[in-house]
Enzyme design. Structure first.
Site, short mmCIF file in Angstrom:
data_model
loop_
_atom_site.label_atom_id
_atom_site.label_comp_id
_atom_site.label_asym_id
_atom_site.label_seq_id
_atom_site.Cartn_x
_atom_site.Cartn_y
_atom_site.Cartn_z
CE LYS A 15 -21.46 16.01 77.08
NZ LYS A 15 -21.65 16.07 78.54
NE ARG A 90 -25.97 10.74 76.83
CZ ARG A 90 -25.98 12.08 76.91
NH1 ARG A 90 -25.84 12.81 75.85
NH2 ARG A 90 -26.13 12.65 78.06
NE ARG A 129 -27.14 22.59 82.50
CZ ARG A 129 -26.81 21.46 81.89
NH1 ARG A 129 -25.88 21.47 80.95
NH2 ARG A 129 -27.39 20.34 82.23
NE ARG A 162 -30.37 19.93 80.43
CZ ARG A 162 -29.30 19.33 79.89
NH1 ARG A 162 -28.47 20.03 79.13
NH2 ARG A 162 -29.06 18.06 80.10
NE ARG A 173 -28.25 14.80 83.15
CZ ARG A 173 -28.01 16.09 83.30
NH1 ARG A 173 -28.60 16.76 84.29
NH2 ARG A 173 -27.20 16.72 82.50
P1 AP5 Z 1 -22.54 22.57 79.94
O1 AP5 Z 1 -21.63 23.11 78.90
O2 AP5 Z 1 -23.99 22.80 79.78
O3 AP5 Z 1 -22.21 21.01 80.19
P2 AP5 Z 1 -22.52 19.73 79.30
O4 AP5 Z 1 -21.31 18.87 79.32
O5 AP5 Z 1 -23.07 20.13 77.97
O6 AP5 Z 1 -23.62 19.04 80.22
P3 AP5 Z 1 -25.05 18.42 79.86
O7 AP5 Z 1 -25.79 18.31 81.13
O8 AP5 Z 1 -25.69 19.15 78.73
O9 AP5 Z 1 -24.63 17.01 79.39
P4 AP5 Z 1 -25.51 15.78 79.23
O10 AP5 Z 1 -24.64 14.91 78.41
O11 AP5 Z 1 -25.98 15.18 80.48
O12 AP5 Z 1 -26.85 16.34 78.57
P5 AP5 Z 1 -27.45 16.28 77.08
O13 AP5 Z 1 -28.19 17.50 76.85
O14 AP5 Z 1 -26.41 15.83 76.13
O15 AP5 Z 1 -22.06 23.17 81.35
C1 AP5 Z 1 -22.72 22.87 82.56
C2 AP5 Z 1 -22.65 24.08 83.50
O16 AP5 Z 1 -21.28 24.34 83.81
C3 AP5 Z 1 -23.18 25.40 82.86
O17 AP5 Z 1 -23.78 26.17 83.86
C4 AP5 Z 1 -21.91 26.10 82.36
O18 AP5 Z 1 -22.04 27.51 82.35
C5 AP5 Z 1 -20.88 25.64 83.40
N1 AP5 Z 1 -19.53 25.52 82.86
C6 AP5 Z 1 -19.17 25.11 81.60
N2 AP5 Z 1 -17.83 25.13 81.47
C7 AP5 Z 1 -17.33 25.55 82.67
C8 AP5 Z 1 -16.00 25.78 83.15
N3 AP5 Z 1 -14.93 25.57 82.38
N4 AP5 Z 1 -15.86 26.21 84.44
C9 AP5 Z 1 -16.95 26.43 85.22
N5 AP5 Z 1 -18.22 26.24 84.83
C10 AP5 Z 1 -18.41 25.80 83.56
O19 AP5 Z 1 -28.48 15.07 77.24
C11 AP5 Z 1 -29.64 15.20 78.02
C12 AP5 Z 1 -30.48 13.94 77.94
O20 AP5 Z 1 -30.88 13.70 76.57
C13 AP5 Z 1 -29.80 12.63 78.34
O21 AP5 Z 1 -29.83 12.42 79.75
C14 AP5 Z 1 -30.63 11.61 77.57
O22 AP5 Z 1 -31.85 11.39 78.21
C15 AP5 Z 1 -30.89 12.32 76.26
N6 AP5 Z 1 -29.85 12.06 75.25
C16 AP5 Z 1 -29.05 13.00 74.65
N7 AP5 Z 1 -28.21 12.42 73.79
C17 AP5 Z 1 -28.45 11.09 73.86
C18 AP5 Z 1 -27.87 9.95 73.23
N8 AP5 Z 1 -26.85 10.07 72.35
N9 AP5 Z 1 -28.35 8.72 73.55
C19 AP5 Z 1 -29.37 8.58 74.41
N10 AP5 Z 1 -29.96 9.61 75.05
C20 AP5 Z 1 -29.51 10.86 74.78
MG MG Z 2 -24.93 19.90 77.03
#
Ligand code: AP5
Ligand code: MG
Length: 214
Positions: A15, A90, A129, A162, A173
């Site tokens: 994402k 979420r 990552r 991270r 997660r």
């Molecule tokens: P990346 O693009 O970073 O993936 P992502 O989907 O953004 O994954 P996240 O881990 O950021 O998602 P998340 O939802 O768990 O975390 P968030 O920060 O939102 O890609 C991942 C890896 O794959 C990278 O190395 C990239 O290079 C590689 N890659 C990408 N595309 C690829 C492809 N096509 N092929 C191969 N490799 C590829 O949330 C973190 C925390 O914040 C949560 O756990 C929670 O505690 C809190 N939080 C955030 N939002 C909320 C909410 N709305 N409500 C409650 N808590 C929240």
């Molecule tokens: Mg992300």
């Protein structure tokens, strides 16, 4: 015409990577709730400190905090031409609150891009990552010329893993995603706004597919 997208899917599905590309391609802001919370944690704000403890355990931050944060962000004039929402909503509660915010802001048109990648690939992506703690840029040890502790190719800051990308936290997660988040897609299916996408192609292939779907 405004482009308003919600990028939806499990952790590590891509994402953030696609949101950053699309934000540049469409000239609209990328709103990542995870990035906002991580920036708050680094700056040591009250919200950041509270969120960090939960994030490091792979738990969700409470709905009221997240909804207020997104309401404030979406009310900004910067989103007038559209936005890319990444990591929100979420929970069903957040999704309903977002519908109310859209109503307040008179937003009627938006699309949800639902990314699908299997758990094995997700675990592999997150294990590899690295991020730039300064700009939030995202890298992968498998296909980017980067190393842990090495410099960010764009700004030179030391790249880090991270805290929540440790194997046991990734498992938690994924569990939280399946228990609390996955069902949100049904809420949007009923509104007929979901486009589902196979996220297993390369970053470029997935990017082209999204733009073709829009
Ligand atoms: P990346 O693009 O970073 O993936 P992502 O989907 O953004 O994954 P996240 O881990 O950021 O998602 P998340 O939802 O768990 O975390 P968030 O920060 O939102 O890609 C991942 C890896 O794959 C990278 O190395 C990239 O290079 C590689 N890659 C990408 N595309 C690829 C492809 N096509 N092929 C191969 N490799 C590829 O949330 C973190 C925390 O914040 C949560 O756990 C929670 O505690 C809190 N939080 C955030 N939002 C909320 C909410 N709305 N409500 C409650 N808590 C929240
Ligand atoms: Mg992300």
């Amino acid at each position: 015409m405004e482009t308003r997208l919600i990028l939806f899917g499990p952790p590590g599905v891509g994402k953030g990577t696609q949101a950053k590309l699309l934000a540049e391609q469409f000239g609209i802001p990328h709103i990542s709730t995870g990035d906002i919370l991580r920036a708050g944690a680094m700056a040591g704000t009250e919200l950041g400190k509270k969120a960090k403890a939960l994030m490091d355990e792979g738990k969700l931050v409470p709905d009221d905090i997240m909804v207020n944060l997104v309401r404030e962000t979406l009310a900004s004039p910067k989103t007038a031409k559209g936005f890319i929402l990444d990591g929100f909503p979420r929970t069903i509660g957040q999704a309903k609150a977002l519908s109310a915010i859209f109503k307040e802001l008179k937003i009627t048109r938006f699309q949800v891009v639902n990314f699908e990648v299997d758990d094995e690939e997700i675990i592999r992506r997150l294990a590899n990552r690295l991020i730039c703690p300064k700009e939030g840029k995202i890298f992968n040890l498998e296909f980017d010329a980067v190393e842990s502790g090495g410099p960010c190719p764009s700004c030179g800051t030391r790249l880090i893993q991270r805290e929540d990308d440790k194997a046991e936290t990734v498992r938690e997660r994924l569990r939280v995603y399946n228990a609390a988040t996955k069902a949100v897609i049904e809420y949007y299916r009923q509104q007929g706004v979901v486009m589902t996408l196979d996220g297993t192609g390369t970053v470029d292939v997935v990017n082209r597919e999204i733009r073709m779907m829009l």
